[in-house]
Design a protein around this motif. Sequence first.
Motif, PDB file in Angstrom:
ATOM      1  N   PHE A 182     -69.108  26.739   9.424  1.00  0.00           N
ATOM      2  CA  PHE A 182     -68.062  26.948   9.398  1.00  0.00           C
ATOM      3  C   PHE A 182     -68.938  26.926  10.799  1.00  0.00           C
ATOM      4  O   PHE A 182     -67.537  26.526  12.108  1.00  0.00           O
ATOM      5  CB  PHE A 182     -67.460  28.531   8.993  1.00  0.00           C
ATOM      6  CG  PHE A 182     -66.290  28.865   9.214  1.00  0.00           C
ATOM      7  CD1 PHE A 182     -64.632  29.216   8.428  1.00  0.00           C
ATOM      8  CD2 PHE A 182     -65.853  29.823  10.445  1.00  0.00           C
ATOM      9  CE1 PHE A 182     -64.002  29.074   8.975  1.00  0.00           C
ATOM     10  CE2 PHE A 182     -65.286  30.452  10.549  1.00  0.00           C
ATOM     11  CZ  PHE A 182     -63.518  29.996   9.909  1.00  0.00           C
ATOM     12  N   ASP A 183     -69.295  27.766  11.334  1.00  0.00           N
ATOM     13  CA  ASP A 183     -69.866  28.784  12.543  1.00  0.00           C
ATOM     14  C   ASP A 183     -69.782  27.102  13.964  1.00  0.00           C
ATOM     15  O   ASP A 183     -70.054  27.069  15.154  1.00  0.00           O
ATOM     16  CB  ASP A 183     -70.793  29.163  13.213  1.00  0.00           C
ATOM     17  CG  ASP A 183     -70.076  30.524  12.521  1.00  0.00           C
ATOM     18  OD1 ASP A 183     -69.195  31.016  12.151  1.00  0.00           O
ATOM     19  OD2 ASP A 183     -70.929  31.305  12.193  1.00  0.00           O
ATOM     20  N   GLU A 184     -69.842  25.736  13.504  1.00  0.00           N
ATOM     21  CA  GLU A 184     -70.444  25.037  13.462  1.00  0.00           C
ATOM     22  C   GLU A 184     -69.179  24.007  14.300  1.00  0.00           C
ATOM     23  O   GLU A 184     -69.549  23.390  15.026  1.00  0.00           O
ATOM     24  CB  GLU A 184     -71.622  24.331  13.029  1.00  0.00           C
ATOM     25  CG  GLU A 184     -72.883  24.705  12.958  1.00  0.00           C
ATOM     26  CD  GLU A 184     -73.789  24.123  12.128  1.00  0.00           C
ATOM     27  OE1 GLU A 184     -75.113  23.661  12.283  1.00  0.00           O
ATOM     28  OE2 GLU A 184     -73.341  23.080  10.878  1.00  0.00           O
ATOM     29  N   LEU A 185     -67.799  24.417  13.613  1.00  0.00           N
ATOM     30  CA  LEU A 185     -66.735  23.575  14.111  1.00  0.00           C
ATOM     31  C   LEU A 185     -66.140  23.837  14.857  1.00  0.00           C
ATOM     32  O   LEU A 185     -65.826  25.274  15.026  1.00  0.00           O
ATOM     33  CB  LEU A 185     -66.454  23.502  12.719  1.00  0.00           C
ATOM     34  CG  LEU A 185     -66.992  22.615  11.406  1.00  0.00           C
ATOM     35  CD1 LEU A 185     -66.492  22.775   9.694  1.00  0.00           C
ATOM     36  CD2 LEU A 185     -67.109  20.917  11.485  1.00  0.00           C
ATOM     37  N   LYS A 186     -65.750  23.204  15.439  1.00  0.00           N
ATOM     38  CA  LYS A 186     -64.267  23.703  16.523  1.00  0.00           C
ATOM     39  C   LYS A 186     -63.178  23.013  16.328  1.00  0.00           C
ATOM     40  O   LYS A 186     -63.183  21.673  15.570  1.00  0.00           O
ATOM     41  CB  LYS A 186     -64.316  23.590  17.900  1.00  0.00           C
ATOM     42  CG  LYS A 186     -65.696  21.880  18.145  1.00  0.00           C
ATOM     43  CD  LYS A 186     -65.824  21.815  19.705  1.00  0.00           C
ATOM     44  CE  LYS A 186     -66.054  20.044  20.117  1.00  0.00           C
ATOM     45  NZ  LYS A 186     -66.969  19.764  19.500  1.00  0.00           N
ATOM     46  N   LYS A 198     -59.128  27.298  11.418  1.00  0.00           N
ATOM     47  CA  LYS A 198     -60.504  28.318  11.482  1.00  0.00           C
ATOM     48  C   LYS A 198     -59.716  29.421  10.533  1.00  0.00           C
ATOM     49  O   LYS A 198     -59.726  30.005  11.623  1.00  0.00           O
ATOM     50  CB  LYS A 198     -61.328  28.508  12.278  1.00  0.00           C
ATOM     51  CG  LYS A 198     -61.949  26.810  12.690  1.00  0.00           C
ATOM     52  CD  LYS A 198     -63.108  27.466  13.585  1.00  0.00           C
ATOM     53  CE  LYS A 198     -64.278  27.528  12.926  1.00  0.00           C
ATOM     54  NZ  LYS A 198     -65.881  27.404  14.168  1.00  0.00           N
ATOM     55  N   GLU A 199     -59.729  29.768   9.666  1.00  0.00           N
ATOM     56  CA  GLU A 199     -59.502  31.018   9.334  1.00  0.00           C
ATOM     57  C   GLU A 199     -60.037  32.893   9.311  1.00  0.00           C
ATOM     58  O   GLU A 199     -61.226  32.326   9.666  1.00  0.00           O
ATOM     59  CB  GLU A 199     -58.719  31.679   7.942  1.00  0.00           C
ATOM     60  CG  GLU A 199     -57.910  30.090   7.483  1.00  0.00           C
ATOM     61  CD  GLU A 199     -56.633  29.870   5.966  1.00  0.00           C
ATOM     62  OE1 GLU A 199     -57.341  30.714   5.020  1.00  0.00           O
ATOM     63  OE2 GLU A 199     -55.594  29.546   6.133  1.00  0.00           O
ATOM     64  N   SER A 200     -59.306  33.425   9.402  1.00  0.00           N
ATOM     65  CA  SER A 200     -60.004  34.618  10.166  1.00  0.00           C
ATOM     66  C   SER A 200     -61.130  35.011   8.805  1.00  0.00           C
ATOM     67  O   SER A 200     -61.688  35.871   9.236  1.00  0.00           O
ATOM     68  CB  SER A 200     -59.374  36.095  10.275  1.00  0.00           C
ATOM     69  OG  SER A 200     -58.703  36.078   8.729  1.00  0.00           O
ATOM     70  N   ASP A 201     -61.436  34.647   7.622  1.00  0.00           N
ATOM     71  CA  ASP A 201     -62.369  35.385   7.142  1.00  0.00           C
ATOM     72  C   ASP A 201     -63.625  34.301   7.083  1.00  0.00           C
ATOM     73  O   ASP A 201     -64.512  34.152   6.381  1.00  0.00           O
ATOM     74  CB  ASP A 201     -61.740  34.781   5.105  1.00  0.00           C
ATOM     75  CG  ASP A 201     -61.564  33.361   4.626  1.00  0.00           C
ATOM     76  OD1 ASP A 201     -61.708  32.319   6.087  1.00  0.00           O
ATOM     77  OD2 ASP A 201     -61.232  32.657   3.932  1.00  0.00           O
ATOM     78  N   GLY A 202     -63.867  33.214   7.511  1.00  0.00           N
ATOM     79  CA  GLY A 202     -64.963  32.866   8.321  1.00  0.00           C
ATOM     80  C   GLY A 202     -65.198  31.511   7.195  1.00  0.00           C
ATOM     81  O   GLY A 202     -66.788  31.162   7.254  1.00  0.00           O
ATOM     82  N   ARG A 203     -64.562  31.272   6.562  1.00  0.00           N
ATOM     83  CA  ARG A 203     -65.086  30.310   5.287  1.00  0.00           C
ATOM     84  C   ARG A 203     -63.968  29.513   5.667  1.00  0.00           C
ATOM     85  O   ARG A 203     -64.536  27.913   5.014  1.00  0.00           O
ATOM     86  CB  ARG A 203     -65.269  31.073   4.268  1.00  0.00           C
ATOM     87  CG  ARG A 203     -65.919  32.070   3.744  1.00  0.00           C
ATOM     88  CD  ARG A 203     -67.381  31.353   3.215  1.00  0.00           C
ATOM     89  NE  ARG A 203     -67.836  29.843   2.763  1.00  0.00           N
ATOM     90  CZ  ARG A 203     -67.279  30.279   1.395  1.00  0.00           C
ATOM     91  NH1 ARG A 203     -68.239  31.467   1.117  1.00  0.00           N
ATOM     92  NH2 ARG A 203     -67.948  29.478   0.447  1.00  0.00           N
ATOM     93  N   THR A 204     -62.510  29.702   5.564  1.00  0.00           N
ATOM     94  CA  THR A 204     -61.596  28.911   4.943  1.00  0.00           C
ATOM     95  C   THR A 204     -61.664  27.829   6.209  1.00  0.00           C
ATOM     96  O   THR A 204     -60.585  28.118   7.012  1.00  0.00           O
ATOM     97  CB  THR A 204     -59.989  29.400   4.609  1.00  0.00           C
ATOM     98  OG1 THR A 204     -60.645  30.221   3.548  1.00  0.00           O
ATOM     99  CG2 THR A 204     -59.236  28.324   4.155  1.00  0.00           C
ATOM    100  N   LEU A 205     -60.568  26.755   5.707  1.00  0.00           N
ATOM    101  CA  LEU A 205     -60.512  25.516   7.499  1.00  0.00           C
ATOM    102  C   LEU A 205     -58.975  24.769   6.834  1.00  0.00           C
ATOM    103  O   LEU A 205     -58.852  24.198   5.500  1.00  0.00           O
ATOM    104  CB  LEU A 205     -61.451  24.580   7.053  1.00  0.00           C
ATOM    105  CG  LEU A 205     -62.791  24.790   7.507  1.00  0.00           C
ATOM    106  CD1 LEU A 205     -64.122  24.023   7.846  1.00  0.00           C
ATOM    107  CD2 LEU A 205     -63.359  25.821   9.064  1.00  0.00           C
ATOM    108  N   ILE A 206     -58.482  24.533   7.848  1.00  0.00           N
ATOM    109  CA  ILE A 206     -57.076  23.999   7.432  1.00  0.00           C
ATOM    110  C   ILE A 206     -57.060  22.719   8.599  1.00  0.00           C
ATOM    111  O   ILE A 206     -57.478  22.786   9.564  1.00  0.00           O
ATOM    112  CB  ILE A 206     -56.077  24.321   7.413  1.00  0.00           C
ATOM    113  CG1 ILE A 206     -56.193  25.652   6.932  1.00  0.00           C
ATOM    114  CG2 ILE A 206     -54.617  23.571   7.205  1.00  0.00           C
ATOM    115  CD1 ILE A 206     -54.621  26.458   7.266  1.00  0.00           C
ATOM    116  N   PHE A 207     -57.266  21.452   7.033  1.00  0.00           N
ATOM    117  CA  PHE A 207     -56.924  20.283   8.220  1.00  0.00           C
ATOM    118  C   PHE A 207     -55.814  19.362   8.345  1.00  0.00           C
ATOM    119  O   PHE A 207     -55.252  18.875   7.528  1.00  0.00           O
ATOM    120  CB  PHE A 207     -58.224  18.848   7.649  1.00  0.00           C
ATOM    121  CG  PHE A 207     -60.065  19.572   7.867  1.00  0.00           C
ATOM    122  CD1 PHE A 207     -60.567  18.976   8.991  1.00  0.00           C
ATOM    123  CD2 PHE A 207     -60.274  20.524   7.331  1.00  0.00           C
ATOM    124  CE1 PHE A 207     -61.667  19.056   9.493  1.00  0.00           C
ATOM    125  CE2 PHE A 207     -61.669  20.733   7.622  1.00  0.00           C
ATOM    126  CZ  PHE A 207     -62.414  19.830   8.814  1.00  0.00           C
TER     127      PHE A 207
END
Length: 454
Positions: free
Chosen positions: A11-15, A97-106
């Motif tokens: 998660f933290d490596e994605l932008k 990048k959602e605030s839960d620190g896990r969920t991503l939307i593509f």
Amino acid sequence: MERPVLTNRMFDELKLGDAASITRVIGPDDIELFAALSGDNNPVPLGQSLIPAGMISAVLDTRLPGPGTVYLGQDLEFWRDIATGDRITATVTLMTKESDGRTLIFDTRCVNQNGEPILAGKARVRAPVERISWSENLPPDVSLQRHDRFDAIVAEARSLPMVRTALVHPCSPEAIEAAVEIRDEGLLEPILIGPEAKIRAAAEKAGISIDGFEIMSTEHSHAAAALAVELAVAGKVGSVMKGSLHSDELLAAVVGGGSGLRTERRVSHVYVMDVPAYSKLLIVTDAAINIAPTLEHKRDICQNAVDLIHMLGVAEPKVAVLAAVETVNDKMPATLEAAALTVMAARGQIKGAKVDGPLAFDNAISMEAARTKGIISPVAGDADILLVPDLEAGNMLAKQLLYFANADAAGLVLGARVPIILTSRSDSLRVRIASAALAKLVAAKRAAALGDKA
């Protein structure tokens, strides 16, 4: 060959704006494979656009974020159908990048080779929680296996009038079932010949009514075989079919001294085989009757098979005379006889076919194998008929095709005045119907030929 290593991104490596794609060409079998997996057997499967949708899942799982990604949801809009030959590119782009620190939307979309949109939508995933690296799996080789080459034969046979057939000693439930099948398929009209009490007991055990079948009662199986031969000689039946007696017992009555069914030809067996990996029907002969045929016997075996395939619409079949090698070797009798048969065909002793041998199995059925070995032949790589050296080789070849290549094999005995159907208890319904259809075509075309001569 070294395989690519897949490494995920957490998660933290994605932008936002990170993207990845894969591209593939839709092959001729892809849509049919999808239909087979999904059960959508319409001529144009409604869900075929889900094939590129599956590519989106592949991008998320292998490229971005990569291994360890959990698919949570997907919405899609379909814009265009796909077709064989389309080059499809599936692309995913990180939007949220959602605030839960896990969920991503593509953002997810697929386009064809012209840049035209095939589908578009959004995917919601859970990012990997730990670093994962693994070698990418090589895709498996997948092919469709179709068993439809007997369809035209069965359709033509159904269009012809019913042919009466002598079903010899049908004293097992399987034999009774076969009688009902070939009758109900509009192929043959069986006469049940054998001990009547045993026939009725077999029908009762099978839970099948045999009302409407003609029964000719005999004392035992020998008498049943003899009566079947008498009926065929008298022209009262157009074919003979094995029931639950042994093949040798039936054939002994057919070829025995004084049998009116014998002709100037040697009796031989053919397997007409639908091999999914081959481009057409393939005949293997003789794999069931002639144990160690002589050169003269092989000439008859070859001609019987050629005459049959003419009836199936092949005007000039290609006969490969098989041996272990494709060169003549005086220490290998099969190669000498193969070469002799080739010359005999050139001299008109075998008619209506291109015959070549010796040929090994690989260069008989594979153009690539023939080219690799530098074989120049009108038959190599495209055989219609495989003439085997002896029964053992033929039987092993046929069974290897049945069990390793998932072939279907309709069996028929030729060379007598009527075709003889030899079936096995292990035969599928499709094979039993194909064998009956072949017998009906042979019987009908022989009767027509005799009528023309008259």
